[in-house]
Design a protein around this motif. Structure first.
Motif, PDB file in Angstrom:
ATOM      1  N   THR A  20      64.842  27.657  22.325  1.00  0.00           N
ATOM      2  CA  THR A  20      64.799  28.765  21.372  1.00  0.00           C
ATOM      3  C   THR A  20      65.412  30.008  22.014  1.00  0.00           C
ATOM      4  O   THR A  20      65.066  30.362  23.154  1.00  0.00           O
ATOM      5  CB  THR A  20      63.340  29.057  20.959  1.00  0.00           C
ATOM      6  N   ILE A  21      66.294  30.656  21.273  1.00  0.00           N
ATOM      7  CA  ILE A  21      66.967  31.856  21.785  1.00  0.00           C
ATOM      8  C   ILE A  21      65.981  33.008  21.876  1.00  0.00           C
ATOM      9  O   ILE A  21      65.192  33.240  20.957  1.00  0.00           O
ATOM     10  CB  ILE A  21      68.127  32.238  20.836  1.00  0.00           C
ATOM     11  N   ILE A  22      66.039  33.730  22.994  1.00  0.00           N
ATOM     12  CA  ILE A  22      65.357  35.023  23.078  1.00  0.00           C
ATOM     13  C   ILE A  22      66.418  36.076  23.370  1.00  0.00           C
ATOM     14  O   ILE A  22      67.259  35.901  24.253  1.00  0.00           O
ATOM     15  CB  ILE A  22      64.220  35.032  24.125  1.00  0.00           C
ATOM     16  N   ALA A  23      66.384  37.151  22.577  1.00  0.00           N
ATOM     17  CA  ALA A  23      67.340  38.251  22.774  1.00  0.00           C
ATOM     18  C   ALA A  23      66.548  39.460  23.284  1.00  0.00           C
ATOM     19  O   ALA A  23      66.217  39.532  24.462  1.00  0.00           O
ATOM     20  CB  ALA A  23      68.079  38.527  21.469  1.00  0.00           C
ATOM     21  N   ILE A  45      69.684  35.103  26.041  1.00  0.00           N
ATOM     22  CA  ILE A  45      71.124  35.352  25.826  1.00  0.00           C
ATOM     23  C   ILE A  45      71.500  36.795  26.158  1.00  0.00           C
ATOM     24  O   ILE A  45      72.594  37.241  25.836  1.00  0.00           O
ATOM     25  CB  ILE A  45      71.540  35.008  24.374  1.00  0.00           C
ATOM     26  N   MET A  99      65.382  47.907  22.444  1.00  0.00           N
ATOM     27  CA  MET A  99      65.361  46.491  22.852  1.00  0.00           C
ATOM     28  C   MET A  99      65.967  45.579  21.787  1.00  0.00           C
ATOM     29  O   MET A  99      66.648  44.602  22.112  1.00  0.00           O
ATOM     30  CB  MET A  99      63.909  46.033  23.095  1.00  0.00           C
ATOM     31  N   ALA A 100      65.682  45.877  20.522  1.00  0.00           N
ATOM     32  CA  ALA A 100      66.060  44.977  19.417  1.00  0.00           C
ATOM     33  C   ALA A 100      67.577  44.837  19.333  1.00  0.00           C
ATOM     34  O   ALA A 100      68.315  45.808  19.502  1.00  0.00           O
ATOM     35  CB  ALA A 100      65.510  45.523  18.110  1.00  0.00           C
ATOM     36  N   THR A 101      68.026  43.621  19.045  1.00  0.00           N
ATOM     37  CA  THR A 101      69.463  43.339  19.004  1.00  0.00           C
ATOM     38  C   THR A 101      69.925  43.041  17.574  1.00  0.00           C
ATOM     39  O   THR A 101      69.113  42.744  16.687  1.00  0.00           O
ATOM     40  CB  THR A 101      69.783  42.104  19.871  1.00  0.00           C
ATOM     41  N   ASN A 105      67.654  41.023  15.023  1.00  0.00           N
ATOM     42  CA  ASN A 105      67.218  41.726  13.819  1.00  0.00           C
ATOM     43  C   ASN A 105      67.494  40.877  12.580  1.00  0.00           C
ATOM     44  O   ASN A 105      66.646  40.766  11.688  1.00  0.00           O
ATOM     45  CB  ASN A 105      67.924  43.084  13.722  1.00  0.00           C
ATOM     46  N   MET A 158      68.267  46.703   8.605  1.00  0.00           N
ATOM     47  CA  MET A 158      69.679  46.603   8.979  1.00  0.00           C
ATOM     48  C   MET A 158      70.437  45.618   8.098  1.00  0.00           C
ATOM     49  O   MET A 158      71.556  45.878   7.651  1.00  0.00           O
ATOM     50  CB  MET A 158      69.766  46.157  10.452  1.00  0.00           C
ATOM     51  N   ALA A 203      74.343  29.732  17.180  1.00  0.00           N
ATOM     52  CA  ALA A 203      73.809  31.079  17.412  1.00  0.00           C
ATOM     53  C   ALA A 203      74.694  32.089  16.688  1.00  0.00           C
ATOM     54  O   ALA A 203      75.853  31.801  16.362  1.00  0.00           O
ATOM     55  CB  ALA A 203      73.789  31.393  18.902  1.00  0.00           C
ATOM     56  N   LYS A 221      64.396  54.178   1.870  1.00  0.00           N
ATOM     57  CA  LYS A 221      63.330  53.218   2.185  1.00  0.00           C
ATOM     58  C   LYS A 221      61.995  53.822   1.781  1.00  0.00           C
ATOM     59  O   LYS A 221      61.681  54.945   2.179  1.00  0.00           O
ATOM     60  CB  LYS A 221      63.360  52.936   3.690  1.00  0.00           C
ATOM     61  N   ALA A 229      56.953  51.669   9.755  1.00  0.00           N
ATOM     62  CA  ALA A 229      56.393  50.752   8.751  1.00  0.00           C
ATOM     63  C   ALA A 229      57.547  50.017   8.082  1.00  0.00           C
ATOM     64  O   ALA A 229      58.645  50.570   7.926  1.00  0.00           O
ATOM     65  CB  ALA A 229      55.576  51.519   7.718  1.00  0.00           C
ATOM     66  N   PHE A 230      57.290  48.794   7.695  1.00  0.00           N
ATOM     67  CA  PHE A 230      58.309  47.994   7.010  1.00  0.00           C
ATOM     68  C   PHE A 230      58.464  48.486   5.574  1.00  0.00           C
ATOM     69  O   PHE A 230      57.555  49.111   5.014  1.00  0.00           O
ATOM     70  CB  PHE A 230      57.922  46.518   7.048  1.00  0.00           C
TER      71      PHE A 230
HETATM   72  C1  FAD Z   1      55.828  47.195  15.422  1.00  0.00           C
HETATM   73  C2  FAD Z   1      57.151  46.769  14.870  1.00  0.00           C
HETATM   74  C3  FAD Z   1      57.699  47.477  13.802  1.00  0.00           C
HETATM   75  C4  FAD Z   1      58.936  47.084  13.291  1.00  0.00           C
HETATM   76  N1  FAD Z   1      59.467  47.762  12.217  1.00  0.00           N
HETATM   77  C5  FAD Z   1      60.655  47.337  11.692  1.00  0.00           C
HETATM   78  C6  FAD Z   1      61.211  47.981  10.556  1.00  0.00           C
HETATM   79  O1  FAD Z   1      60.662  48.939  10.024  1.00  0.00           O
HETATM   80  N2  FAD Z   1      62.395  47.521  10.084  1.00  0.00           N
HETATM   81  C7  FAD Z   1      63.049  46.465  10.650  1.00  0.00           C
HETATM   82  O2  FAD Z   1      64.124  46.083  10.181  1.00  0.00           O
HETATM   83  N3  FAD Z   1      62.535  45.825  11.711  1.00  0.00           N
HETATM   84  C8  FAD Z   1      61.363  46.249  12.241  1.00  0.00           C
HETATM   85  N4  FAD Z   1      60.835  45.591  13.310  1.00  0.00           N
HETATM   86  C9  FAD Z   1      61.457  44.353  13.743  1.00  0.00           C
HETATM   87  C10 FAD Z   1      62.478  44.535  14.833  1.00  0.00           C
HETATM   88  O3  FAD Z   1      63.590  45.182  14.281  1.00  0.00           O
HETATM   89  C11 FAD Z   1      62.810  43.136  15.319  1.00  0.00           C
HETATM   90  O4  FAD Z   1      61.695  42.696  16.060  1.00  0.00           O
HETATM   91  C12 FAD Z   1      64.050  43.097  16.159  1.00  0.00           C
HETATM   92  O5  FAD Z   1      65.172  43.553  15.449  1.00  0.00           O
HETATM   93  C13 FAD Z   1      64.310  41.671  16.634  1.00  0.00           C
HETATM   94  O6  FAD Z   1      65.378  41.692  17.548  1.00  0.00           O
HETATM   95  P1  FAD Z   1      65.206  41.055  18.985  1.00  0.00           P
HETATM   96  O7  FAD Z   1      66.526  41.110  19.653  1.00  0.00           O
HETATM   97  O8  FAD Z   1      64.061  41.669  19.731  1.00  0.00           O
HETATM   98  O9  FAD Z   1      64.852  39.558  18.560  1.00  0.00           O
HETATM   99  P2  FAD Z   1      63.980  38.454  19.317  1.00  0.00           P
HETATM  100  O10 FAD Z   1      62.539  38.794  19.181  1.00  0.00           O
HETATM  101  O11 FAD Z   1      64.508  38.178  20.675  1.00  0.00           O
HETATM  102  O12 FAD Z   1      64.324  37.206  18.389  1.00  0.00           O
HETATM  103  C14 FAD Z   1      63.924  37.161  17.037  1.00  0.00           C
HETATM  104  C15 FAD Z   1      64.370  35.829  16.440  1.00  0.00           C
HETATM  105  O13 FAD Z   1      65.799  35.771  16.375  1.00  0.00           O
HETATM  106  C16 FAD Z   1      66.303  34.652  17.064  1.00  0.00           C
HETATM  107  N5  FAD Z   1      67.588  35.108  17.650  1.00  0.00           N
HETATM  108  C17 FAD Z   1      67.773  36.229  18.409  1.00  0.00           C
HETATM  109  N6  FAD Z   1      69.076  36.410  18.671  1.00  0.00           N
HETATM  110  C18 FAD Z   1      69.723  35.393  18.063  1.00  0.00           C
HETATM  111  C19 FAD Z   1      71.118  35.011  17.976  1.00  0.00           C
HETATM  112  N7  FAD Z   1      72.097  35.735  18.545  1.00  0.00           N
HETATM  113  N8  FAD Z   1      71.441  33.903  17.274  1.00  0.00           N
HETATM  114  C20 FAD Z   1      70.457  33.160  16.654  1.00  0.00           C
HETATM  115  N9  FAD Z   1      69.155  33.455  16.731  1.00  0.00           N
HETATM  116  C21 FAD Z   1      68.784  34.565  17.419  1.00  0.00           C
HETATM  117  C22 FAD Z   1      65.227  34.273  18.051  1.00  0.00           C
HETATM  118  O14 FAD Z   1      65.253  32.894  18.394  1.00  0.00           O
HETATM  119  C23 FAD Z   1      63.966  34.626  17.274  1.00  0.00           C
HETATM  120  O15 FAD Z   1      63.602  33.578  16.408  1.00  0.00           O
HETATM  121  C24 FAD Z   1      59.624  45.975  13.861  1.00  0.00           C
HETATM  122  C25 FAD Z   1      59.072  45.291  14.955  1.00  0.00           C
HETATM  123  C26 FAD Z   1      57.837  45.674  15.461  1.00  0.00           C
HETATM  124  C27 FAD Z   1      57.281  44.908  16.625  1.00  0.00           C
END
Ligand code: FAD
Ligand code: SF4
Length: 320
Positions: A20-23, A45, A99-101, A105, A158, A203, A221, A229-230
């Protein structure tokens, strides 16, 4: 949390099968802690490159590892795709966006509370188990595109803006290809656990934006708190007006469906017309004709009508 192995990938083209991919990990690690997802192997990744925003043809190529905060503040994005910058800044918190990618996302999982509670029945977590949300608390659930098996909404801001911008997803794997974002997500049907067209071993490598559409762009929003908040409901709009008429308009809706929701009939009804309250009311009628509340989220129908109307007023009265 269950034990897992950890591998760091050097490129996106040689990802180990079954891992499973972690970003950024901001969603996946929470899911693993709750044991909603229990991968035996993680492939990281974050060192594969793909962390640049590049001009590509007339548009933009956004690498899957571009952080949400970097994308929101990118000068080209701010200037030519402001709806995307606004949507990103409306999401999560500063620390999370660091951190989020981009890929993560798009792939983040639903915020349905029953999905996160492993004591509750959930077809998305355990296919065939049932759906505890039906008849339960449905405040953040979908009003479009649901099935009897799942009524969850997609949480990304996004993705909604990217959908209104006609983005395409670049997929890398055995059959590398580009897919319009609008077709990247699947509706739940009888397999809510399968959320996208990604196949095992594939991916997201990048997201492509077409040439800037210009015009006026907005992301509005509506949520329970002013930040962190979502979306209950969100609207992304890109509108071009010529001589007082709507020459082109693209609209996408968040918080209301299992994917960013686009309804071309609404856009067609607005195109070529002179903005007016009656026109906007007709557009909302067309949009809501397909909507069905689940009880606890019935308020989303009038809320979406009001939000769409406000955004249409805004984009048609503002100067580009
Ligand atoms: C408290 C909180 C509040 C939030 N509020 C919002 C909000 O208001 N609006 C909003 O849009 N988001 C919100 N988020 C969500 C946040 O934007 C996402 O958690 C973030 O964008 C995920 O990106 P990441 O890189 O950390 O993903 P990860 O946690 O690393 O991965 C998420 C999923 O994507 C998969 N994945 C990752 N990269 C790839 C790739 N390149 N190809 C295929 N699969 C992949 C992983 O396997 C996993 O299943 C919130 C999160 C939290 C914890
Ligand atoms: S709405 Fe979907 S995610 Fe939520 S409990 Fe039902 S099947 Fe699971």
């Amino acid at each position: 949390m269950k034990e897992f192995t950890y591998i760091r990938a050097a490129t996106l083209t040689d990802l180990p099968t079954g891992a499973t991919i972690i970003a950024g990990g901001t969603n996946l690690l929470d899911l693993m802690k709750h044991e909603v997802m229990t991968p035996g192997a993680l492939v990281d990744i974050s060192r594969t490159g793909n962390d640049q925003v590049e001009v590509s043809g007339e548009g933009l190529r956004i690498g899957a590892m571009v952080r949400n905060s970097d994308l929101a503040t990118n000068q080209i994005v701010r200037r030519h795709y402001p709806v995307l910058s606004r949507a990103l800044l409306a999401g999560a918190s500063g620390q999370l966006r660091n951190m989020a990618t981009t890929g993560g996302n798009l792939m983040q999982r639903t915020r349905c509370p029953y999905f996160y509670d492993t004591r509750m029945a959930c077809n998305k977590r355990s296919p065939g188990a049932g759906c505890a949300a039906r008849g339960g608390v449905t405040r953040n659930h979908a009003i479009f595109g649901t099935s009897e098996h799942c009524i969850a909404s997609h949480p990304s801001d996004m993705a909604v803006a990217m959908c209104a911008l006609d983005a395409e997803v670049e997929i890398v794997g055995p059959e590398s290809r580009r897919v319009p974002l609008d077709q990247f997500y699947r509706l739940p049907g009888d397999r809510p656990d399968i959320e996208t067209v990604l196949q095992p071993g594939e991916a997201i490598a990048a997201v492509h934006l077409p040439a800037p559409a210009g015009g006026v762009q907005r992301y509005r929003k509506v949520r329970d708190r002013a930040s962190y908040a979502f979306a209950l409901v969100s609207v992304a709009a890109v509108a071009v007006l010529v001589s007082g008429r709507i020459e082109r308009i693209a609209l996408a809706f968040g918080g209301v469906a299992p994917k960013p929701w686009r309804n071309r009939s609404v856009e067609q009804a607005l195109t070529g017309e002179t903005p007016s309250p009656a026109l906007f009311s007709n557009a909302a009628d067309i949009l809501l004709a397909d909507a069905a509340g689940q009880g606890g989220n019935d308020f989303k129908l009038p809320l979406l009508r009001r939000t769409l109307t406000a955004v249409l007023h805004d984009v048609t009265e503002a100067r580009a």
